[in-house]
Each structure stands twice: as structure tokens, then as C-alpha cells.
Design a protein around this motif. Structure first.
Motif, PDB file in Angstrom:
ATOM      1  N   ILE A 376     -38.800  -7.601 -21.083  1.00  0.00           N
ATOM      2  CA  ILE A 376     -39.312  -6.566 -21.406  1.00  0.00           C
ATOM      3  C   ILE A 376     -39.543  -5.386 -20.686  1.00  0.00           C
ATOM      4  O   ILE A 376     -40.232  -5.351 -19.366  1.00  0.00           O
ATOM      5  CB  ILE A 376     -40.331  -6.108 -22.667  1.00  0.00           C
ATOM      6  CG1 ILE A 376     -41.437  -6.395 -22.654  1.00  0.00           C
ATOM      7  CG2 ILE A 376     -39.845  -7.295 -24.034  1.00  0.00           C
ATOM      8  CD1 ILE A 376     -42.967  -5.809 -23.137  1.00  0.00           C
ATOM      9  N   ASN A 377     -38.381  -4.625 -20.748  1.00  0.00           N
ATOM     10  CA  ASN A 377     -38.728  -2.937 -19.867  1.00  0.00           C
ATOM     11  C   ASN A 377     -39.350  -1.762 -20.425  1.00  0.00           C
ATOM     12  O   ASN A 377     -38.784  -1.585 -22.200  1.00  0.00           O
ATOM     13  CB  ASN A 377     -37.485  -2.673 -18.838  1.00  0.00           C
ATOM     14  CG  ASN A 377     -36.889  -3.555 -17.438  1.00  0.00           C
ATOM     15  OD1 ASN A 377     -37.762  -4.191 -17.041  1.00  0.00           O
ATOM     16  ND2 ASN A 377     -35.891  -3.851 -18.458  1.00  0.00           N
ATOM     17  N   PHE A 378     -40.565  -1.209 -20.036  1.00  0.00           N
ATOM     18  CA  PHE A 378     -40.917   0.071 -20.935  1.00  0.00           C
ATOM     19  C   PHE A 378     -41.498   1.350 -20.318  1.00  0.00           C
ATOM     20  O   PHE A 378     -42.253   0.995 -19.485  1.00  0.00           O
ATOM     21  CB  PHE A 378     -42.141  -0.367 -21.963  1.00  0.00           C
ATOM     22  CG  PHE A 378     -42.319   0.541 -22.937  1.00  0.00           C
ATOM     23  CD1 PHE A 378     -41.379   1.221 -24.153  1.00  0.00           C
ATOM     24  CD2 PHE A 378     -43.402   1.260 -22.023  1.00  0.00           C
ATOM     25  CE1 PHE A 378     -42.407   1.704 -25.016  1.00  0.00           C
ATOM     26  CE2 PHE A 378     -44.289   2.251 -23.429  1.00  0.00           C
ATOM     27  CZ  PHE A 378     -43.486   3.255 -24.282  1.00  0.00           C
ATOM     28  N   LYS A 379     -40.796   2.429 -20.393  1.00  0.00           N
ATOM     29  CA  LYS A 379     -41.503   3.560 -19.755  1.00  0.00           C
ATOM     30  C   LYS A 379     -41.967   4.391 -21.191  1.00  0.00           C
ATOM     31  O   LYS A 379     -41.038   5.112 -21.977  1.00  0.00           O
ATOM     32  CB  LYS A 379     -40.535   4.213 -18.555  1.00  0.00           C
ATOM     33  CG  LYS A 379     -39.246   4.452 -19.435  1.00  0.00           C
ATOM     34  CD  LYS A 379     -38.114   5.065 -18.654  1.00  0.00           C
ATOM     35  CE  LYS A 379     -36.665   5.348 -18.753  1.00  0.00           C
ATOM     36  NZ  LYS A 379     -35.568   4.944 -17.262  1.00  0.00           N
ATOM     37  N   TYR A 380     -42.941   5.699 -20.571  1.00  0.00           N
ATOM     38  CA  TYR A 380     -43.257   6.158 -21.531  1.00  0.00           C
ATOM     39  C   TYR A 380     -42.509   7.921 -21.661  1.00  0.00           C
ATOM     40  O   TYR A 380     -42.213   8.364 -23.354  1.00  0.00           O
ATOM     41  CB  TYR A 380     -44.624   6.911 -21.370  1.00  0.00           C
ATOM     42  CG  TYR A 380     -45.937   5.732 -22.329  1.00  0.00           C
ATOM     43  CD1 TYR A 380     -46.285   5.128 -23.007  1.00  0.00           C
ATOM     44  CD2 TYR A 380     -46.963   4.675 -20.952  1.00  0.00           C
ATOM     45  CE1 TYR A 380     -46.451   4.271 -24.047  1.00  0.00           C
ATOM     46  CE2 TYR A 380     -47.362   3.666 -21.818  1.00  0.00           C
ATOM     47  CZ  TYR A 380     -47.206   3.870 -23.097  1.00  0.00           C
ATOM     48  OH  TYR A 380     -48.611   2.554 -23.418  1.00  0.00           O
ATOM     49  N   ASP A 388     -39.649  -6.395 -16.471  1.00  0.00           N
ATOM     50  CA  ASP A 388     -38.580  -7.352 -16.657  1.00  0.00           C
ATOM     51  C   ASP A 388     -41.005  -8.348 -17.284  1.00  0.00           C
ATOM     52  O   ASP A 388     -40.159  -9.294 -16.045  1.00  0.00           O
ATOM     53  CB  ASP A 388     -39.010  -7.441 -15.537  1.00  0.00           C
ATOM     54  CG  ASP A 388     -37.526  -9.021 -15.574  1.00  0.00           C
ATOM     55  OD1 ASP A 388     -36.800  -9.217 -16.732  1.00  0.00           O
ATOM     56  OD2 ASP A 388     -36.729  -9.626 -14.826  1.00  0.00           O
ATOM     57  N   PHE A 389     -40.843  -8.456 -18.341  1.00  0.00           N
ATOM     58  CA  PHE A 389     -42.147  -8.660 -18.454  1.00  0.00           C
ATOM     59  C   PHE A 389     -41.679  -8.871 -19.358  1.00  0.00           C
ATOM     60  O   PHE A 389     -41.550  -9.110 -20.102  1.00  0.00           O
ATOM     61  CB  PHE A 389     -43.533  -7.888 -18.701  1.00  0.00           C
ATOM     62  CG  PHE A 389     -45.029  -8.083 -19.415  1.00  0.00           C
ATOM     63  CD1 PHE A 389     -45.787  -8.474 -18.367  1.00  0.00           C
ATOM     64  CD2 PHE A 389     -45.155  -8.576 -20.534  1.00  0.00           C
ATOM     65  CE1 PHE A 389     -46.990  -9.253 -19.252  1.00  0.00           C
ATOM     66  CE2 PHE A 389     -45.925  -9.202 -20.831  1.00  0.00           C
ATOM     67  CZ  PHE A 389     -47.372  -9.510 -19.723  1.00  0.00           C
ATOM     68  N   VAL A 576     -53.545 -11.970 -15.063  1.00  0.00           N
ATOM     69  CA  VAL A 576     -53.104 -11.064 -14.378  1.00  0.00           C
ATOM     70  C   VAL A 576     -51.502  -9.653 -14.198  1.00  0.00           C
ATOM     71  O   VAL A 576     -51.152  -9.821 -13.672  1.00  0.00           O
ATOM     72  CB  VAL A 576     -53.743 -11.485 -12.907  1.00  0.00           C
ATOM     73  CG1 VAL A 576     -54.414 -10.526 -12.491  1.00  0.00           C
ATOM     74  CG2 VAL A 576     -54.905 -13.114 -13.230  1.00  0.00           C
ATOM     75  N   MET A 577     -52.283  -8.685 -14.670  1.00  0.00           N
ATOM     76  CA  MET A 577     -51.050  -7.872 -14.295  1.00  0.00           C
ATOM     77  C   MET A 577     -51.400  -6.795 -13.107  1.00  0.00           C
ATOM     78  O   MET A 577     -52.952  -6.344 -12.500  1.00  0.00           O
ATOM     79  CB  MET A 577     -50.885  -6.536 -15.956  1.00  0.00           C
ATOM     80  CG  MET A 577     -50.338  -7.902 -17.033  1.00  0.00           C
ATOM     81  SD  MET A 577     -50.743  -7.388 -18.550  1.00  0.00           S
ATOM     82  CE  MET A 577     -49.413  -6.126 -18.270  1.00  0.00           C
ATOM     83  N   GLN A 578     -50.270  -6.405 -12.488  1.00  0.00           N
ATOM     84  CA  GLN A 578     -50.279  -5.176 -11.694  1.00  0.00           C
ATOM     85  C   GLN A 578     -49.268  -4.503 -11.801  1.00  0.00           C
ATOM     86  O   GLN A 578     -47.934  -5.002 -11.944  1.00  0.00           O
ATOM     87  CB  GLN A 578     -50.205  -5.583  -9.715  1.00  0.00           C
ATOM     88  CG  GLN A 578     -51.266  -4.861  -9.270  1.00  0.00           C
ATOM     89  CD  GLN A 578     -51.436  -5.784  -7.957  1.00  0.00           C
ATOM     90  OE1 GLN A 578     -50.802  -6.148  -7.320  1.00  0.00           O
ATOM     91  NE2 GLN A 578     -52.570  -5.144  -6.902  1.00  0.00           N
ATOM     92  N   LYS A 579     -49.726  -2.988 -12.332  1.00  0.00           N
ATOM     93  CA  LYS A 579     -47.977  -2.311 -11.991  1.00  0.00           C
ATOM     94  C   LYS A 579     -46.812  -2.839 -12.597  1.00  0.00           C
ATOM     95  O   LYS A 579     -45.661  -2.608 -12.449  1.00  0.00           O
ATOM     96  CB  LYS A 579     -47.297  -1.920 -10.593  1.00  0.00           C
ATOM     97  CG  LYS A 579     -48.832  -1.569  -9.352  1.00  0.00           C
ATOM     98  CD  LYS A 579     -48.101  -1.048  -8.267  1.00  0.00           C
ATOM     99  CE  LYS A 579     -48.759  -0.209  -7.511  1.00  0.00           C
ATOM    100  NZ  LYS A 579     -48.133   0.559  -6.242  1.00  0.00           N
ATOM    101  N   GLY A 580     -47.348  -3.093 -14.604  1.00  0.00           N
ATOM    102  CA  GLY A 580     -46.574  -3.965 -15.092  1.00  0.00           C
ATOM    103  C   GLY A 580     -45.703  -4.585 -14.810  1.00  0.00           C
ATOM    104  O   GLY A 580     -44.857  -4.839 -15.191  1.00  0.00           O
ATOM    105  N   LYS A 581     -45.862  -5.358 -14.241  1.00  0.00           N
ATOM    106  CA  LYS A 581     -45.836  -7.024 -13.639  1.00  0.00           C
ATOM    107  C   LYS A 581     -46.644  -7.807 -14.043  1.00  0.00           C
ATOM    108  O   LYS A 581     -47.904  -7.494 -12.972  1.00  0.00           O
ATOM    109  CB  LYS A 581     -44.990  -7.348 -12.026  1.00  0.00           C
ATOM    110  CG  LYS A 581     -43.392  -6.229 -12.623  1.00  0.00           C
ATOM    111  CD  LYS A 581     -42.864  -6.565 -11.143  1.00  0.00           C
ATOM    112  CE  LYS A 581     -41.941  -6.026 -10.896  1.00  0.00           C
ATOM    113  NZ  LYS A 581     -41.021  -5.595 -10.146  1.00  0.00           N
ATOM    114  N   ILE A 582     -46.793  -9.306 -13.923  1.00  0.00           N
ATOM    115  CA  ILE A 582     -47.525 -10.534 -13.805  1.00  0.00           C
ATOM    116  C   ILE A 582     -48.080 -10.861 -12.373  1.00  0.00           C
ATOM    117  O   ILE A 582     -46.803 -11.138 -11.405  1.00  0.00           O
ATOM    118  CB  ILE A 582     -47.520 -11.370 -15.133  1.00  0.00           C
ATOM    119  CG1 ILE A 582     -47.262 -10.906 -16.643  1.00  0.00           C
ATOM    120  CG2 ILE A 582     -48.210 -12.832 -15.101  1.00  0.00           C
ATOM    121  CD1 ILE A 582     -46.486 -12.384 -17.690  1.00  0.00           C
ATOM    122  N   VAL A 583     -49.268 -11.229 -12.171  1.00  0.00           N
ATOM    123  CA  VAL A 583     -48.535 -11.745 -10.385  1.00  0.00           C
ATOM    124  C   VAL A 583     -49.594 -13.177 -10.052  1.00  0.00           C
ATOM    125  O   VAL A 583     -49.291 -13.511  -9.655  1.00  0.00           O
ATOM    126  CB  VAL A 583     -49.784 -10.354  -9.582  1.00  0.00           C
ATOM    127  CG1 VAL A 583     -48.921  -9.296  -9.807  1.00  0.00           C
ATOM    128  CG2 VAL A 583     -50.874  -9.821 -10.326  1.00  0.00           C
TER     129      VAL A 583
END
Length: 609
Positions: A376-380, A388-389, A576-583
């Protein structure tokens, strides 16, 4: 008029009242004209100007009806006066005039009686439609609009539409018909004099129309300004602790007074324009009547082409045009104001809502296997929040989402519940895309406990029963016990029937949060979403709430968005998330051993505490 056409569907349920209003307005216009025509025979009797006719006239067809009416009236007056005396004839004339005026005023009353049901019905239905729409619109709408502005539209603008816009019914029936019937009678009395009057009417109409040209624009500005100061009230009352704590009373006072000053100036401009309408139209009318007196006087005294009684009735008819003409000019300004209000109302009612249930949506009442979030991609707005989550949550698992502020944790909760829709990718429950599911059944599968304990000015029972409106007292008490809240509720004066005040302000933060948890427990959904449920609490309150959360999460699939990492150590998977991605993802022990981002977050929080 395009705005009026969009308002028409609200009138349909009350169309019988509209037809009855029109019917009685037609009668009013007729009797209003006849009331002046009835003066002619009375004046003729008073001044002995009646033509003496002793032979009953014969009706010769529609084209000679005017002559037949005059002759028959003269015959009736002559024979009645000869038989019973002039006093009796005069009494009959007075009785006829009183009867006509009575009928005129009764018709006016019934016309207003029926329009009241229509106007108030439209007002109620429009308010209901506006409120329903505000509940249906997605959260994204309210990130762009001030809440106070929406309140202003539901309260003020809808009322303005009711008061001003529905005046069109009066504008197109009552007043114009009064003018038409009056002009027909004026033509009947004197064609020459009426044509002379018509030279002046367009001139006066044009002058009056110039006054109202800017009214709609000014009205729109005034209604927008009303929305601004209502927003200021709503925000300051909601944030009064901050206002007082920062000694910001003077600042907000200036903001509010600046808004009310602009509203004051706009209201004065609008009011003065409207106030000018009535005297301007009356002055123009009196000017026409003055010209009439001069020209008509010549016809009576010099040319002898018009008798005195007919001329006096004619003057009454000419003055009879003034009242509806004034009402039309006043109503037309009202329509301009109503048009501006209607635009603001329709802006809400016509607002597109992309987050709705599809026509062939799937009703899903159980959760069997897993939740799949895929690419998924999402922006407000323009800013990408999730990129790409992907994540899979199995039934019965507790999955925790952690990371710094702005990493997209709460966005996941908003997307799962379809408060917002993903731009790309899919979210599926048991393989069914949530966009293909019935929206109510989707949200029925989920319980939500947010960081802010959102409670309403009602009883504890009413607040907790939102997810199960038919819950018994015993079920409410059981939910309170699981949420570790019954210990303080039972000591309240009225127990679960105690009113908790606006936003639950009679309770502490920890107590409010435990009621929020009890609400989710009573709903008993298979999926629980906890969005930083303990982040706003002190340590002691957090312990109570944490126990309540653990009680609630037993045998459920839980998605926990956590700021305090101590609350999620028992989770099956920590993401654990960082700037919209799973790290990183894994159990608490696995992530600590990796010595990566999660370990740094734990170390920082341990150091801070």
C-alpha cells in the motif's frame, strides 16, 4: 434559480401545503382587488352619482360583461333604494365591503398557516440532511474545513434559506397576482389612465433593482465571517486550559473581536441596503400616484371622461400595487441572501464522499483467518506517509506498531477502519478487499480505542453502549469490570447513570480512557485497534489502563500502536516503522538481540524514564 431547483426536492414532501398556500394566495389577490372595486357603488350612493336604471339589463355575452355588470349594479341600487330607502342600500354596501375584507384577511391567514408547515418542514429536513451528511463525510473533509463553519451552515445558513429563499413562493404567486388583478381592474376602469401609469413603472423598477446588485456578494462574506467566529468560539472553549495557561485570553479576544467587527460592518451594509428597498419603492410609488392625481384629475374635472367614484377607486387600486411591489423588492433582496446561504448549504450536501459502501458490497460479520496489507501507498495531500507497505496479521495475534512520530503508525489504523482509502495496494480481511465490504459490517468487526478519550455529554451507560445500543445494565457493568473502571463508577452518585459532562470533563484522564476501553469491550469485536491508548496518561493511570487493555485483548486479534514500548513487550510481532516503511519486525527479545532501531528506541525510553 439553479440553487432553488436543488432545494425543490426538500419541498416535495410538503407539496400539498404549497398548493394550499397558492390557492389561498390566489383568493387573497382576488379579494384584495375586489375590496377596492366595492368602493365604487358605495361612493356613488353616498354622492348620489348612480345612474338610475329601472329596467333589468340583459346579458349579451362575455365581450359586454363590463357594461352588463355596471348596468346591473345601477339597476340593483336604483330598485333597492326606491323600495327600502338609501339607508338600507348603504347598509348592504357596507356589509359587502366588510365581507370582502374579512374573506381577504382569512385567505391571507390560511395562506400563511399552510406555508408555515412547508417552511418549518423544509428547515427540519435540510438540517437533518446536513447533519447526516456531516456524519457520512470522510475525515479528510474536516482537515480542510473549520468545524465552526460547518456548524454555522447547519444552524445559520439553513435558517436563512428557510426565511429568505422560500419567499420565492410569495414572490411568484401572492404579490404578482395581486398586481395582475389590480392592473386588470385599472384597465377596466380607464385604459388611457393605466397606459399613462405604465410609462413610469419600468423607470421606478430599474432604480429599485440598482440598490440590490451587490447584496448576494456581501451576504456570502457575512455568512463566511459568521463561520469564522463560531470556529473561534468552538476552538477556544475546547482549548480553554491552554488559553488560560498561556495567558492568551487577550489574543483570542482580539481574534474574536476582529471577526465580529467585520461581521458588524458587513451586516450594516446588508441591512442598510435592505432598509433602503422599502422607502425607495414607496417613494417611487407615491411619485406615480402624484402623477396619477394630476392626470386623472384632469380627466375627471376638465375632460369629464371619468366619474369621481371610479377615479377614487382607481387611486385605491394604484396604491394597492404599492404594498406588493414593496414586498417583491424586499423579498427579492431576501432571495439574494437566501441564494448565498443556499450555495453554502449545497456545497456540503453536494460534497462527494468517496468512502462509501458499494452497491454489491459483501456483508461480513465474522473474522476467520487473517488481515493482509499488501504493497500500500498513501499520502494525505502531497506528502507520502506510507510507501510500499506490506504486513500480514493472523487471527489471535497481537501486532504492535512502533516508531517515531510521523512514521505512519496511526495511518495504518485510519486505513484499516476506512477513515481514509489507500492510494495504491490493497487491505483485505480473510481475502476480501475492505473496499468491497459493507462499510458498517467492516467497522462492526473492529473496536477502536484512541489516544484522546472521545466521550459525549451523556451518562456513562449511554457512552459505553454506543457499540451495542440494546445493552443491559448488567452487560455494561461487566464491561466496566473488564476495563478496570467499575471501582470508580460504583462510587459515583448515580452509578452508570451519572452524566459525565462535556467531553467527560468531570472525570480524570485515566478514568476517561478506561470508559473508552469499556466501550470497546462491550462492542466485543474480533479485531481491536489501540491507537496509543496510554500515551496521554500518568504512570499510575497507565497501570490501571494497561491491566484493562490486557483483559480486553485476551482471545482477540489486536493491533497496538504504541509510543511507550513498555506496553507492547508481550506482543507476538513488533513492527518497527520509519518514514512509512518497515525497518524491523520480530518479537521483543529478537529485536533487542538485533541491536537495531528498536533497541535504540528502548534504550532512549529507558534513559528518559
Amino acid at each position: 434559480m439553479s440553487n432553488f431547483k436543488k432545494i425543490v426536492p426538500f419541498i416535495y414532501p410538503y407539496k400539498k401545503y404549497a398548493f394550499l398556500n397558492i390557492f389561498f394566495n390566489v383568493l387573497y389577490a382576488l379579494f384584495s382587488t375586489l375590496s377596492f372595486m366595492a368602493l365604487i357603488p358605495m361612493i356613488q350612493v353616498l354622492f348620489d352619482q348612480n345612474k338610475h336604471k329601472v329596467v333589468k339589463p340583459i346579458y349579451k355575452g362575455i365581450w359586454e360583461i363590463k357594461q352588463y355588470a355596471e348596468d346591473y349594479l345601477s339597476y340593483f341600487i336604483t330598485t333597492t333604494t326606491d323600495t327600502f330607502g338609501v339607508g338600507y342600500t348603504l347598509s348592504i354596501m357596507v356589509a359587502v365591503i366588510i365581507s370582502i375584507f374579512l374573506l381577504k384577511n382569512l385567505c391571507d391567514y390560511f395562506a400563511m398557516f399552510f406555508i408555515t408547515f412547508l417552511r418549518n418542514g423544509v428547515l427540519r429536513d435540510m438540517r437533518n440532511a446536513m447533519y447526516k451528511k456531516t456524519l457520512e463525510l470522510p475525515l479528510a473533509f474536516y482537515s480542510e474545513k473549520r468545524k465552526g463553519d460547518v456548524i454555522s451552515r447547519i444552524a445559520g445558513d439553513v435558517n436563512e434559506v428557510q426565511n429568505s429563499f422560500l419567499a420565492i413562493l410569495e414572490l411568484i404567486v401572492k404579490e404578482p397576482l395581486t398586481i395582475v388583478f389590480t392592473i386588470v381592474m385599472m384597465f377596466a376602469i380607464s385604459l388611457k389612465l393605466t397606459l399613462f401609469v405604465f410609462i413610469f413603472i419600468p423607470i421606478s423598477g430599474y432604480i429599485i433593482s440598482l440598490i440590490g446588485k451587490q447584496l448576494k456578494k456581501q451576504s456570502t462574506k457575512a455568512q463566511q465571517e459568521q463561520g469564522t467566529f463560531l470556529s473561534t468560539i468552538e476552538e477556544t472553549v475546547g482549548g480553554l486550559k491552554v488559553v488560560k495557561g498561556y495567558n492568551a485570553e487577550n489574543y483570542f479576544n482580539k481574534v474574536f473581536q476582529g471577526s465580529t467587527e467585520r461581521f458588524f460592518n458587513l451586516s450594516n451594509t446588508i441591512g442598510n441596503r435592505q432598509n433602503l428597498a422599502s422607502p425607495a419603492s414607496e417613494f417611487m410609488g407615491i411619485t406615480v400616484i402624484a402623477v396619477l392625481l394630476w392626470y386623472g384629475g384632469q380627466m375627471v374635472l376638465i375632460e369629464k371622461t371619468l366619474n369621481g367614484a371610479a377615479f377614487i377607486a382607481y387611486m385605491g387600486l394604484a396604491y394597492n400595487i404599492l404594498t406588493p411591489a414593496k414586498a417583491i423588492s424586499k423579498a427579492s433582496y431576501g432571495v439574494k441572501r437566501g441564494n448565498a446561504a443556499a450555495e453554502r448549504v449545497l456545497e456540503i450536501l453536494d460534497q462527494d464522499n468517496e468512502i462509501t459502501t458499494k452497491v454489491d458490497a459483501i456483508e461480513k460479520t465474522t473474522f476467520e483467518d487473517n488481515i493482509t496489507i499488501q504493497n500500500i501507498n498513501f499520502k494525505y495531500e502531497n506528502e507520502n506517509v506510507l510507501k510500499d507497505f506490506s504486513l500480514q496479521i493472523k487471527k489471535g495475534q497481537t501486532v504492535a506498531l512502533v516508531g517515531q512520530s510521523g512514521s505512519g503508525k496511526s495511518t495504518i489504523a485510519n486505513l484499516l477502519t476506512r477513515f481514509y482509502d489507500v492510494n495504491e495496494g490493497t487491505i483485505a480481511i480473510d481475502g476480501v478487499n475492505i473496499k468491497d465490504m459493507d462499510l458498517q459490517s467492516l467497522r462492526g468487526l473492529m473496536g477502536l480505542v484512541t489516544q484522546d478519550s472521545i466521550l459525549f455529554n451523556d451518562t456513562i451507560k449511554a457512552n459505553i453502549s454506543l457499540g451495542k445500543l440494546d445493552a443491559t445494565d448488567e452487560e455494561v457493568i461487566e464491561a466496566l469490570k473488564i476495563a478496570n473502571a467499575y471501582e470508580f463508577v460504583k462510587d459515583l452518585p448515580l452509578g452508570i447513570m451519572t452524566n459525565i459532562g462535556d467531553s467527560g470533563n468531570k472525570l480524570s484522564g485515566g478514568q476517561k480512557q478506561r470508559l473508552s476501553i469499556a466501550r470497546a469491550v462491550l462492542k466485543n469485536p474480533p479485531i481491536m485497534i489501540l491507537d496509543e491508548a496510554t500515551s496521554a496518561l500518568d504512570t499510575e493511570s497507565e497501570k490501571f489502563v494497561q491491566v484493562a487493555l490486557e483483559n480486553m485483548m485476551q482471545n482477540r486479534t489486536s493491533i497496538v500502536i504504541a509510543h511507550r514500548l513498555s506496553t507492547i513487550q508481550k506482543a507476538d510481532i513488533i513492527v518497527v516503522m520509519q518514514k512509512g516503511k518497515i525497518v524491523e519486525q520480530g518479537t521483543h527479545d529478537e529485536l533487542i538481540s538485533h541491536n537495531g532501531t528498536y533497541n535504540k528506541l528502548v534504550t532512549m525510553q529507558s534513559f528518559e524514564s
